[in-house]
Scaffold this motif. Structure first.
Motif, short mmCIF file in Angstrom:
data_model
loop_
_atom_site.label_atom_id
_atom_site.label_comp_id
_atom_site.label_asym_id
_atom_site.label_seq_id
_atom_site.Cartn_x
_atom_site.Cartn_y
_atom_site.Cartn_z
N CYS A 8 0.82 -1.23 0.00
CA CYS A 8 0.00 0.00 0.00
C CYS A 8 0.84 1.27 0.00
O CYS A 8 0.40 2.32 -0.48
CB CYS A 8 -0.93 -0.01 1.21
SG CYS A 8 -2.04 1.41 1.36
N CYS A 16 -10.36 -0.20 -1.11
CA CYS A 16 -10.71 -0.98 0.09
C CYS A 16 -11.74 -0.28 0.98
O CYS A 16 -12.59 -0.94 1.57
CB CYS A 16 -9.45 -1.27 0.90
SG CYS A 16 -8.47 0.20 1.30
N CYS A 49 -8.34 -4.60 -3.24
CA CYS A 49 -7.03 -3.94 -3.35
C CYS A 49 -6.30 -4.42 -4.60
O CYS A 49 -5.99 -5.60 -4.74
CB CYS A 49 -6.18 -4.23 -2.12
SG CYS A 49 -4.54 -3.47 -2.26
FE1 F3S Z 1 -3.85 0.58 0.12
FE2 F3S Z 1 -4.87 -1.30 -1.39
FE3 F3S Z 1 -6.46 0.11 0.13
S1 F3S Z 1 -3.23 0.09 -1.96
S2 F3S Z 1 -5.48 2.09 0.23
S3 F3S Z 1 -4.85 -1.26 0.85
S4 F3S Z 1 -6.90 -0.58 -1.94
#
Ligand code: F3S
Length: 106
Positions: A8, A16, A49
């Motif tokens: 992330c 998400c 994600c």
């Molecule tokens: Fe990070 Fe994936 Fe959420 S990149 S912000 S965990 S969609």
């Protein structure tokens, strides 16, 4: 709980947050965390994600274990995020990189 891991960092796609039924995501400058006191382990965020950053705590690999404590710690310091927003401008450039922990802005 579920845990946001290294992928992330510097991406923050935020797909998400739209699906979380208990609004457990917290937002920092270039990373999200999940508040372990709010997460109900529903797992609906996992397939959202695009970089597969979210894992159930029991599936977090050895090299990502430190993110369990990082999520818990930063979730207490950061504000809630409940609506999707544009990813960071250079997200696509960073999405396949590893060893990004030193890029995390607290
Ligand atoms: Fe990070 Fe994936 Fe959420 S990149 S912000 S965990 S969609």
């Amino acid at each position: 709980t579920h845990v946001v891991t290294e992928a992330c960092i510097r991406c923050k796609y935020t797909d998400c947050v739209d699906v979380c039924p208990v609004d457990c995501f917290r937002e920092g400058p270039n990373f999200l965390t999940i508040d372990p006191d709010e997460c109900i382990d529903c797992a609906v965020c996992i397939p959202e994600c695009p970089v597969n950053a979210i894992l159930p705590e029991e599936d977090v690999p050895a090299d990502q274990q430190k993110f369990i404590a990082i999520n818990a710690e930063l979730a207490k310091a950061w504000p809630s995020i409940t609506k999707r927003k544009p990813a960071l401008p250079d997200a696509d450039e960073w999405k396949d990189r590893t060893g990004k922990l030193d890029q995390l802005i607290r």
